[in-house]
Design an enzyme around this catalytic site. Structure first.
Site, mmCIF file in Angstrom:
data_model
loop_
_atom_site.group_PDB
_atom_site.id
_atom_site.type_symbol
_atom_site.label_atom_id
_atom_site.label_comp_id
_atom_site.label_asym_id
_atom_site.label_seq_id
_atom_site.Cartn_x
_atom_site.Cartn_y
_atom_site.Cartn_z
ATOM 1 C CD GLN A 257 -2.659 -1.480 0.148
ATOM 2 O OE1 GLN A 257 -3.304 -0.574 -0.363
ATOM 3 N NE2 GLN A 257 -2.655 -2.708 -0.346
ATOM 4 N N GLY A 258 0.432 2.293 -0.634
ATOM 5 C CA GLY A 258 1.196 3.538 -0.624
ATOM 6 C C GLY A 258 2.042 3.728 -1.873
ATOM 7 C CB CYS A 259 3.288 1.644 -4.507
ATOM 8 S SG CYS A 259 4.648 1.183 -3.445
ATOM 9 C CD GLU A 260 1.704 8.369 -7.861
ATOM 10 O OE1 GLU A 260 1.999 8.298 -9.067
ATOM 11 O OE2 GLU A 260 1.719 9.429 -7.221
ATOM 12 C CB SER A 261 3.450 1.389 -9.908
ATOM 13 O OG SER A 261 3.822 2.524 -10.634
#
Length: 143
Positions: free
Chosen positions: A49-53
């Site tokens: 969680q917390g990644c754009e990709s």
């Protein structure tokens, strides 16, 4: 802290790149070397969680040392993950907790090319590593 062999190789390889274009090409080559994850491993439970990709991360303990596997749907990010794994695989939980991720990417000459969202994403991956280790600790102390 002594660098793992793969991390030392990365430092030497990236140190020989005169500019960003060569580093970007090398980064993608490193990403292509990541062992692919199968469909079952690319599940919501392994997603960071917390990644754009989309990024998936798995951890296994080998005695006191940890081995990570990761993948992403973004090619450049796969390269960054490969470099992160080169730096983290084989470390103990204590060593992982002391890892200065921004300093590692600065040493590689990549820090100033990381967008804030990529930087945050890599920090999210490192945080997820810590969560996996903490969960494994709780699991082993419960037995």
């Amino acid at each position: 802290m002594i660098l793992p062999a793969n991390a030392q190789q990365a430092l030497e390889a990236f140190g020989q790149c005169p500019g960003w274009e060569q580093r970007a090409r090398l980064l993608m080559q490193w990403g292509d070397q990541l062992a692919p994850l199968n469909d079952a491993e690319r599940c919501a439970a392994n997603r960071v969680q917390g990644c754009e990709s989309q990024v998936w991360l798995l951890a296994e303990r080998d005695g006191a040392h940890w081995q990570f596997r990761a993948s992403s749907d973004a090619r450049l990010l796969r390269g960054l993950l490969a470099l992160l794994l080169a730096r983290t695989n084989g470390l103990t939980q204590t060593e992982l907790a002391q890892l200065d991720l921004p300093a590692w990417f600065t040493q590689l000459g990549l820090a100033r090319h990381l967008s804030p969202s990529r930087s945050n994403g890599l920090q999210a991956v490192l945080a997820r590593m810590q969560q996996l280790l903490a969960a494994a600790d709780q699991g082993s102390s419960a037995h």
